[in-house]
Design a protein around this motif. Structure first.
Motif, PDB file in Angstrom:
ATOM      1  N   TRP A 256     -10.342   6.528  -5.391  1.00 21.34           N
ATOM      2  CA  TRP A 256      -8.885   6.381  -5.565  1.00 21.34           C
ATOM      3  C   TRP A 256      -8.434   5.001  -5.127  1.00 21.34           C
ATOM      4  O   TRP A 256      -7.669   4.340  -5.835  1.00 21.34           O
ATOM      5  N   ASP A 257      -8.874   4.546  -3.954  1.00 21.23           N
ATOM      6  CA  ASP A 257      -8.462   3.233  -3.457  1.00 21.23           C
ATOM      7  C   ASP A 257      -8.907   2.110  -4.390  1.00 21.23           C
ATOM      8  O   ASP A 257      -8.189   1.126  -4.578  1.00 21.23           O
ATOM      9  N   ARG A 258     -10.102   2.249  -4.972  1.00 20.87           N
ATOM     10  CA  ARG A 258     -10.617   1.202  -5.863  1.00 20.87           C
ATOM     11  C   ARG A 258      -9.759   1.056  -7.113  1.00 20.87           C
ATOM     12  O   ARG A 258      -9.642  -0.034  -7.665  1.00 20.87           O
ATOM     13  N   GLU A 259      -9.159   2.142  -7.562  1.00 21.57           N
ATOM     14  CA  GLU A 259      -8.407   2.121  -8.817  1.00 21.57           C
ATOM     15  C   GLU A 259      -6.993   1.547  -8.660  1.00 21.57           C
ATOM     16  O   GLU A 259      -6.351   1.219  -9.653  1.00 21.57           O
ATOM     17  N   GLN A 260      -6.515   1.439  -7.429  1.00 22.91           N
ATOM     18  CA  GLN A 260      -5.123   1.052  -7.241  1.00 22.91           C
ATOM     19  C   GLN A 260      -4.879  -0.426  -7.548  1.00 22.91           C
ATOM     20  O   GLN A 260      -5.763  -1.271  -7.400  1.00 22.91           O
ATOM     21  N   THR A 261      -3.652  -0.698  -8.003  1.00 22.85           N
ATOM     22  CA  THR A 261      -3.195  -2.062  -8.275  1.00 22.85           C
ATOM     23  C   THR A 261      -1.889  -2.293  -7.509  1.00 22.85           C
ATOM     24  O   THR A 261      -1.322  -1.355  -6.932  1.00 22.85           O
ATOM     25  N   HIS A 262      -1.409  -3.529  -7.537  1.00 17.19           N
ATOM     26  CA  HIS A 262      -0.124  -3.801  -6.891  1.00 17.19           C
ATOM     27  C   HIS A 262       0.965  -2.886  -7.452  1.00 17.19           C
ATOM     28  O   HIS A 262       1.790  -2.349  -6.703  1.00 17.19           O
ATOM     29  N   GLN A 263       0.975  -2.711  -8.752  1.00 19.12           N
ATOM     30  CA  GLN A 263       2.028  -1.915  -9.377  1.00 19.12           C
ATOM     31  C   GLN A 263       1.877  -0.428  -9.074  1.00 19.12           C
ATOM     32  O   GLN A 263       2.874   0.273  -8.862  1.00 19.12           O
ATOM     33  N   SER A 264       0.635   0.051  -9.039  1.00 23.48           N
ATOM     34  CA  SER A 264       0.442   1.489  -8.849  1.00 23.48           C
ATOM     35  C   SER A 264       0.866   1.963  -7.456  1.00 23.48           C
ATOM     36  O   SER A 264       1.240   3.128  -7.283  1.00 23.48           O
ATOM     37  N   ILE A 265       0.783   1.088  -6.461  1.00 19.10           N
ATOM     38  CA  ILE A 265       1.177   1.509  -5.108  1.00 19.10           C
ATOM     39  C   ILE A 265       2.473   0.826  -4.658  1.00 19.10           C
ATOM     40  O   ILE A 265       2.831   0.880  -3.488  1.00 19.10           O
ATOM     41  N   ARG A 266       3.168   0.214  -5.615  1.00 24.08           N
ATOM     42  CA  ARG A 266       4.422  -0.474  -5.284  1.00 24.08           C
ATOM     43  C   ARG A 266       5.416   0.479  -4.639  1.00 24.08           C
ATOM     44  O   ARG A 266       6.039   0.161  -3.615  1.00 24.08           O
ATOM     45  N   LYS A 267       5.561   1.663  -5.220  1.00 26.02           N
ATOM     46  CA  LYS A 267       6.536   2.627  -4.694  1.00 26.02           C
ATOM     47  C   LYS A 267       6.142   3.112  -3.302  1.00 26.02           C
ATOM     48  O   LYS A 267       7.000   3.492  -2.491  1.00 26.02           O
ATOM     49  N   ASN A 268       4.827   3.127  -3.000  1.00 27.54           N
ATOM     50  CA  ASN A 268       4.377   3.573  -1.675  1.00 27.54           C
ATOM     51  C   ASN A 268       4.929   2.666  -0.580  1.00 27.54           C
ATOM     52  O   ASN A 268       5.280   3.124   0.509  1.00 27.54           O
ATOM     53  N   LEU A 269       4.973   1.353  -0.875  1.00 24.71           N
ATOM     54  CA  LEU A 269       5.476   0.398   0.099  1.00 24.71           C
ATOM     55  C   LEU A 269       6.938   0.694   0.438  1.00 24.71           C
ATOM     56  O   LEU A 269       7.353   0.646   1.598  1.00 24.71           O
ATOM     57  N   ILE A 270       7.708   1.025  -0.591  1.00 25.44           N
ATOM     58  CA  ILE A 270       9.120   1.356  -0.393  1.00 25.44           C
ATOM     59  C   ILE A 270       9.258   2.656   0.388  1.00 25.44           C
ATOM     60  O   ILE A 270      10.035   2.749   1.355  1.00 25.44           O
ATOM     61  N   GLU A 271       8.485   3.672  -0.006  1.00 25.94           N
ATOM     62  CA  GLU A 271       8.574   4.978   0.660  1.00 25.94           C
ATOM     63  C   GLU A 271       8.191   4.882   2.133  1.00 25.94           C
ATOM     64  O   GLU A 271       8.863   5.463   3.001  1.00 25.94           O
ATOM     65  N   GLU A 272       7.112   4.156   2.405  1.00 25.89           N
ATOM     66  CA  GLU A 272       6.673   4.039   3.799  1.00 25.89           C
ATOM     67  C   GLU A 272       7.699   3.277   4.637  1.00 25.89           C
ATOM     68  O   GLU A 272       7.895   3.569   5.815  1.00 25.89           O
ATOM     69  N   THR A 273       8.365   2.306   4.031  1.00 26.32           N
ATOM     70  CA  THR A 273       9.406   1.570   4.750  1.00 26.32           C
ATOM     71  C   THR A 273      10.536   2.499   5.162  1.00 26.32           C
ATOM     72  O   THR A 273      11.013   2.461   6.307  1.00 26.32           O
ATOM     73  N   TYR A 274      10.945   3.361   4.244  1.00 27.81           N
ATOM     74  CA  TYR A 274      12.037   4.280   4.563  1.00 27.81           C
ATOM     75  C   TYR A 274      11.614   5.331   5.575  1.00 27.81           C
ATOM     76  O   TYR A 274      12.431   5.791   6.391  1.00 27.81           O
ATOM     77  N   GLU A 275      10.358   5.701   5.571  1.00 30.09           N
ATOM     78  CA  GLU A 275       9.874   6.655   6.570  1.00 30.09           C
ATOM     79  C   GLU A 275       9.878   6.020   7.966  1.00 30.09           C
ATOM     80  O   GLU A 275      10.153   6.693   8.964  1.00 30.09           O
ATOM     81  N   VAL A 276       9.579   4.717   8.029  1.00 33.38           N
ATOM     82  CA  VAL A 276       9.684   4.018   9.315  1.00 33.38           C
ATOM     83  C   VAL A 276      11.142   4.002   9.773  1.00 33.38           C
ATOM     84  O   VAL A 276      11.444   4.262  10.951  1.00 33.38           O
ATOM     85  N   LEU A 277      12.055   3.705   8.873  1.00 35.60           N
ATOM     86  CA  LEU A 277      13.477   3.663   9.224  1.00 35.60           C
ATOM     87  C   LEU A 277      13.957   5.013   9.752  1.00 35.60           C
ATOM     88  O   LEU A 277      14.773   5.081  10.679  1.00 35.60           O
ATOM     89  N   GLU A 278      13.429   6.086   9.187  1.00 36.65           N
ATOM     90  CA  GLU A 278      13.811   7.422   9.642  1.00 36.65           C
ATOM     91  C   GLU A 278      13.394   7.646  11.095  1.00 36.65           C
ATOM     92  O   GLU A 278      14.151   8.210  11.896  1.00 36.65           O
ATOM     93  N   THR A 279      12.192   7.184  11.457  1.00 35.76           N
ATOM     94  CA  THR A 279      11.739   7.359  12.846  1.00 35.76           C
ATOM     95  C   THR A 279      12.575   6.521  13.809  1.00 35.76           C
ATOM     96  O   THR A 279      12.781   6.910  14.957  1.00 35.76           O
ATOM     97  N   ILE A 280      13.050   5.365  13.323  1.00 40.14           N
ATOM     98  CA  ILE A 280      13.924   4.528  14.155  1.00 40.14           C
ATOM     99  C   ILE A 280      15.245   5.249  14.394  1.00 40.14           C
ATOM    100  O   ILE A 280      15.739   5.313  15.527  1.00 40.14           O
TER     101      ILE A 280
END
Length: 501
Positions: A256-280
């Protein structure tokens, strides 16, 4: 012209290991100085009738080792400067002159500046005896650290580690605390006193937590931390994280990790950012630690993709960030001053502009709105655009003008809906109203994104109150009606107030 200065090493302590050349140099010296008489070779020199002056009294007179070393170097340079050409002044130091000997570094610099001839003759280092008596080969990976200047991030458990200058139990305690940041409390370490010196050598194997309880620390003491391949010792290192991500992306890694591209995990970066904000917002440090790790993983994955292409690595990212932070904080790393946060921010903005000029970008040719990320959430982007525009003077004089604008935009939205304008026109009017409302947030010093987040949470809490009251009666929302739900909503307002948690 001046006398010459020769530095020799007295070896690790065993007189039998002293070279013939250095012994002759000591015996024939016109003037012999010793950094300290606290060394086993001194007894042999006395048998030969060699006279020497030591600098031991400086240790008593000064408050710190750096001051001691500065004073010793200054006295030697002054003595050599006052000497005659052809005269040789010999300065003897424990061990090897180029191993953990601060005074020699000072002499190299000062003698060069004053054109004083300086010669350095080797000698057996305490390292030689450590390799033999402790039984490890430095080719396997080795680091030498100074007990008086250790940092936990220098420690590399996969390397043999020797720590010198462990003069007393207080220093040993500092070493212990530093090591405990990377090693378990019961990790076995070795303390060596006077290695190779007959009748004085002592070697103690102890768990790390007992390091400062060992007796006999002195000028010839060291601590040895054996190397280990235990993965648990590397789990705090950034290098190990980088290695793991590289493995995951490798041909032998995760499909799975080998198949990923910048575009395929782009939304993950956004989601993880908001999850950090929630913990704050929840003030949840344990959860925050986990979510920050997830966000860091996304950064590492994007960096690894570029490293595989040869574009840059995560260490290039770190180097660039280090440079930027230093450059943009001249009030910390330079000669500028900043008495408060506003002045610090001013410095930051000035240095940002300077960075652009260095890159060939003339700030005056850019739009005042440049620098706002294209893909920011719309509410946040509106706030940043308005702030940048306001800095140019494009702003209302007071919040009264903002309220007038909000009323104007609300009227236009109502008109568009009432007269049946197209959906696109109604959406644009709604956007105008929201944009005007953001101005109100800016005037009262509030972040509109945070303000709406608080309201969302307040709404959620009150709506959950309605659901809970209905469940107490064995009912659901579909079994109720708007009047009843409004009644419970008013109850929730009284019960919960403005509590948004």
């Amino acid at each position: 012209m001046s006398a010459s200065l020769t530095v020799v090493g007295l070896g690790s302590g065993d007189p039998d290991q002293l070279t013939v050349g250095i012994l002759n140099k000591l015996r024939r010296a016109d003037t012999l100085y010793l950094r300290t008489k606290e060394h086993p070779v001194l007894a042999m020199l006395e048998e030969y009738g060699v006279e020497a002056r030591s600098f031991d009294e400086i240790y008593e007179a000064k408050d710190s080792f750096p001051e001691v070393y500065q004073e010793i170097a200054a006295r030697l340079v002054a003595t050599a400067s006052a000497g005659q050409p052809g005269q040789e002044i010999v300065y003897a130091v424990p061990g090897h002159p180029m191993v953990a000997e601060a005074t020699v570094g000072l002499l190299k610099k000062q003698c060069s500046e004053r054109s004083i001839p300086l010669n350095i003759l080797g000698g057996e280092s305490f390292l030689d005896e450590a390799f033999v008596r402790l039984g490890f080969d430095p080719i396997e990976g080795f680091q030498l650290l100074d007990a008086g200047d250790m940092q936990a991030d220098w420690l590399q458990p996969q390397l043999h580690t020797l720590i010198g200058q462990v003069y007393d139990s207080f220093t040993a305690s500092d070493v212990k605390l530093c090591l405990m940041e990377r090693y378990p409390d019961d990790y076995e370490v070795i303390v060596g006193h006077a290695l190779g010196v007959a009748g004085e050598e002592a070697i103690h194997k102890v768990p790390l937590y007992e390091l400062d309880r060992v007796k006999g620390y002195g000028n010839l003491s060291l601590v040895y931390v054996p190397r280990s391949e235990d993965e648990r010792l590397r789990r705090h290192s950034f290098a190990r994280l980088h290695e793991i991500v590289a493995i995951l992306r490798s041909p032998e890694g995760c499909p799975w990790d080998r198949e990923q591209t910048h575009q395929s995990i782009r939304k993950n970066l956004i989601e993880e950012t908001y999850e950090v904000l929630e913990t704050i917002d929840d003030d949840d440090p344990d959860h925050m630690k986990e979510e920050l790790g997830d966000l860091l993983l996304q950064i590492l994955l994007h960096a690894q993709m570029e490293e595989e292409l040869g574009t840059f690595s995560v260490y290039d990212i770190i180097a660039g960030l280090n440079d930027k932070l230093i450059f943009r904080h001249p009030h910390v790393f330079g000669n500028e001053q900043a008495g408060d946060a506003e002045a610090a921010l001013q410095n930051w903005e000035q240095m940002k502009a300077e960075e652009k000029r260095l890159k060939g970008i003339e700030p005056s040719m850019q739009s005042a709105l440049d620098g706002v990320p294209r893909d920011l959430p719309a509410l946040m982007k509106a706030y940043k655009l308005q702030r940048k525009a306001a800095k140019t003077g494009f702003d209302w004089d007071s919040i009264d003008g903002v309220f007038d604008k909000i009323r104007e935009e609300l009227d236009e939205l109502q008109e568009a809906v009432r007269e049946g304008h197209s959906t696109e026109e109604q959406v644009l009017e709604l956007g105008d109203l929201l944009f005007a409302s953001v101005n109100a947030a800016r005037f009262i010093g509030a972040d509109p994104e945070e303000a709406l987040t608080l309201t969302n949470r307040k709404f959620t809490g009150r709506f959950h109150y309605i659901e809970d009251r209905l469940r107490e009666q064995g009912r659901e929302l579909v079994d109720s009606n708007l009047d009843e739900m409004e009644s419970y909503w008013q109850e929730a307002k009284k019960a919960l107030g403005d509590n948004w948690k």
